[in-house]
Design a protein around this motif. Structure first.
Motif, PDB file in Angstrom:
ATOM      1  N   UNK A 177     -38.281 -83.099 100.358  1.00 36.88           N
ATOM      2  CA  UNK A 177     -37.468 -83.822 101.243  1.00 36.88           C
ATOM      3  C   UNK A 177     -37.917 -83.572 102.733  1.00 36.88           C
ATOM      4  N   UNK A 178     -38.139 -82.578 103.032  1.00 43.67           N
ATOM      5  CA  UNK A 178     -38.781 -82.707 104.495  1.00 43.67           C
ATOM      6  C   UNK A 178     -40.134 -83.457 104.570  1.00 43.67           C
ATOM      7  N   UNK A 179     -40.900 -83.102 103.688  1.00 44.87           N
ATOM      8  CA  UNK A 179     -42.018 -83.913 103.673  1.00 44.87           C
ATOM      9  C   UNK A 179     -41.929 -85.715 103.574  1.00 44.87           C
TER      10      UNK A 179
ATOM     11  N   UNK B 216     -28.755 -79.210 110.307  1.00 45.66           N
ATOM     12  CA  UNK B 216     -29.397 -78.070 109.313  1.00 45.66           C
ATOM     13  C   UNK B 216     -28.851 -76.760 110.196  1.00 45.66           C
ATOM     14  N   UNK B 217     -28.704 -75.692 109.370  1.00 45.08           N
ATOM     15  CA  UNK B 217     -28.620 -74.377 109.914  1.00 45.08           C
ATOM     16  C   UNK B 217     -29.879 -73.577 109.788  1.00 45.08           C
ATOM     17  N   UNK B 218     -30.998 -74.267 109.172  1.00 47.95           N
ATOM     18  CA  UNK B 218     -32.174 -73.425 108.694  1.00 47.95           C
ATOM     19  C   UNK B 218     -32.979 -74.016 110.014  1.00 47.95           C
ATOM     20  N   UNK B 219     -33.372 -73.138 111.042  1.00 45.28           N
ATOM     21  CA  UNK B 219     -34.203 -73.507 112.083  1.00 45.28           C
ATOM     22  C   UNK B 219     -35.629 -73.594 111.522  1.00 45.28           C
ATOM     23  N   UNK B 220     -36.058 -72.819 110.614  1.00 46.10           N
ATOM     24  CA  UNK B 220     -37.507 -73.015 110.085  1.00 46.10           C
ATOM     25  C   UNK B 220     -37.682 -74.429 109.588  1.00 46.10           C
ATOM     26  N   UNK B 221     -36.825 -74.997 108.708  1.00 46.16           N
ATOM     27  CA  UNK B 221     -36.845 -76.203 108.426  1.00 46.16           C
ATOM     28  C   UNK B 221     -36.883 -77.404 109.169  1.00 46.16           C
ATOM     29  N   UNK B 222     -35.940 -77.110 110.561  1.00 49.66           N
ATOM     30  CA  UNK B 222     -35.987 -77.940 111.528  1.00 49.66           C
ATOM     31  C   UNK B 222     -37.217 -77.880 112.184  1.00 49.66           C
TER      32      UNK B 222
ATOM     33  N   UNK C 249     -41.523 -90.858 106.131  1.00 58.19           N
ATOM     34  CA  UNK C 249     -40.558 -91.840 106.552  1.00 58.19           C
ATOM     35  C   UNK C 249     -40.970 -92.102 108.110  1.00 58.19           C
ATOM     36  N   UNK C 250     -41.092 -91.308 108.780  1.00 52.04           N
ATOM     37  CA  UNK C 250     -41.318 -91.452 110.054  1.00 52.04           C
ATOM     38  C   UNK C 250     -42.619 -92.208 110.409  1.00 52.04           C
TER      39      UNK C 250
END
Ligand SMILES: Nc1ncnc2c1ncn2[C@@H]1O[C@H](COP(=O)(O)OP(=O)(O)O)[C@@H](O)[C@H]1O
Ligand SMILES: [Mg+2]
Length: 264
Positions: free
Chosen positions: A204-206, A222-228, A211-212
């Motif tokens: 999803x992150x990829x 998100x609560x996940x700063x690493x994902x962010x 999309x960008x």
């Protein structure tokens, strides 16, 4: 009654690049929103630029979901202005925001258990031919491609499977597939990864990054700063209905963001 908004939709991969405008895609100015005695948002300014991924961070109750719901037309502000492409705009329903190119996916996205994955992806926006007949084969084909290519879910080999039989993570992935396929300008994701496997989350992150490149901006709660930190260009931390931090990636570090989220 059944005004289908747009049956002539091209896949995201073929979406036109950003509209070429210079200003923000969407801007909120001086927004206030309360639920009875609870002031959920206070004098909030917020904007989404073309081609950016924004992380919306903050503790429970900070107002993140309320902000997402305002942009998706599910709740209306008590005061303040919403500008879309520089024009003051009222978003009175989800359909209003969808027509402006905003797609929203929630943690608990509303899917219909008794329908297939394909039907869920195209629900309310079925592809039809010039005579108005539904293009079942085409929808099935697209559903199959999106499921494999975009969200990359394990354990689903057919888009004909009923959604009721899927796991929570798989259901979420179907919602993401729907949002991804139809989105072309702004994608709002309110804690989309909380029910996903590590692998599906990475996919999803990829995809948000891809999309960008196609000119789509995203707001990721998100609560996940690493994902962010993996994907986001700008980080906004909210606390008690207000913005307490709004920094670009170049201006900050994970450590600093962590402090903001914990201390505010
Ligand atoms: N429908 C509602 N009715 C009453 N209070 C609400 C409602 N939705 C949200 N709130 C309150 O508004 C505040 C902000 O909530 P929310 O936007 O959901 O925060 P977050 O998503 O950051 O956790 C919280 O205090 C929450 O309890
Ligand atoms: Mg929330």
């Amino acid at each position: 009654m059944d005004a289908r908004p747009d049956t002539n939709i091209t896949p995201v991969s073929a979406a036109a690049p950003g509209s070429g405008g210079v200003g923000p895609l969407l801007e909120l100015k001086g927004i206030n929103k309360s639920y009875g005695p609870v002031q959920a948002l206070t004098n909030l300014d917020f904007h989404i630029n073309p081609n950016e991924i924004i992380a919306l961070l903050g503790d429970n109750g900070a107002g993140k979901s309320t902000l997402i719901k305002l942009i998706s037309g599910l709740v209306q502000p008590d005061s303040g202005t919403i500008m879309v492409n520089g024009k003051p705009t009222r978003l009175n329903s989800r359909r209003d925001s969808e027509q402006l190119g905003v797609e929203t996916i929630y943690q608990d996205s509303a899917l219909v258990d008794s329908m297939s994955i394909t039907r869920n992806i195209f629900m309310g926006r079925e592809l039809t031919n010039s005579l108005g007949f539904m293009q079942h084969r085409k929808m099935r084909q697209i559903a199959s491609e999106v499921l494999q290519g975009v969200v990359n879910i394990r354990g689903i080999d057919s888009p004909d499977v009923l959604v009721g039989g899927l796991s929570g993570g798989q259901k979420q992935a179907v919602a993401i597939a729907r949002a991804v396929y139809f989105n072309r300008k702004i994608l709002l994701l309110d804690e989309p990864t909380s029910a996903l496997s590590v692998r599906a989350t990475e996919a999803l992150l990829e995809y948000i990054k891809k999309l960008k490149e196609d000119g789509v901006s995203s707001v990721l709660v998100t609560h996940n700063l690493y994902h962010a930190y993996l994907v986001c260009d700008r980080f906004i931390v909210m606390s008690h209905g207000q913005k307490v931090c709004d920094v670009s990636r170049q201006e900050t570090t994970i450590e600093e963001l962590t402090r903001y989220v914990i201390l505010e």
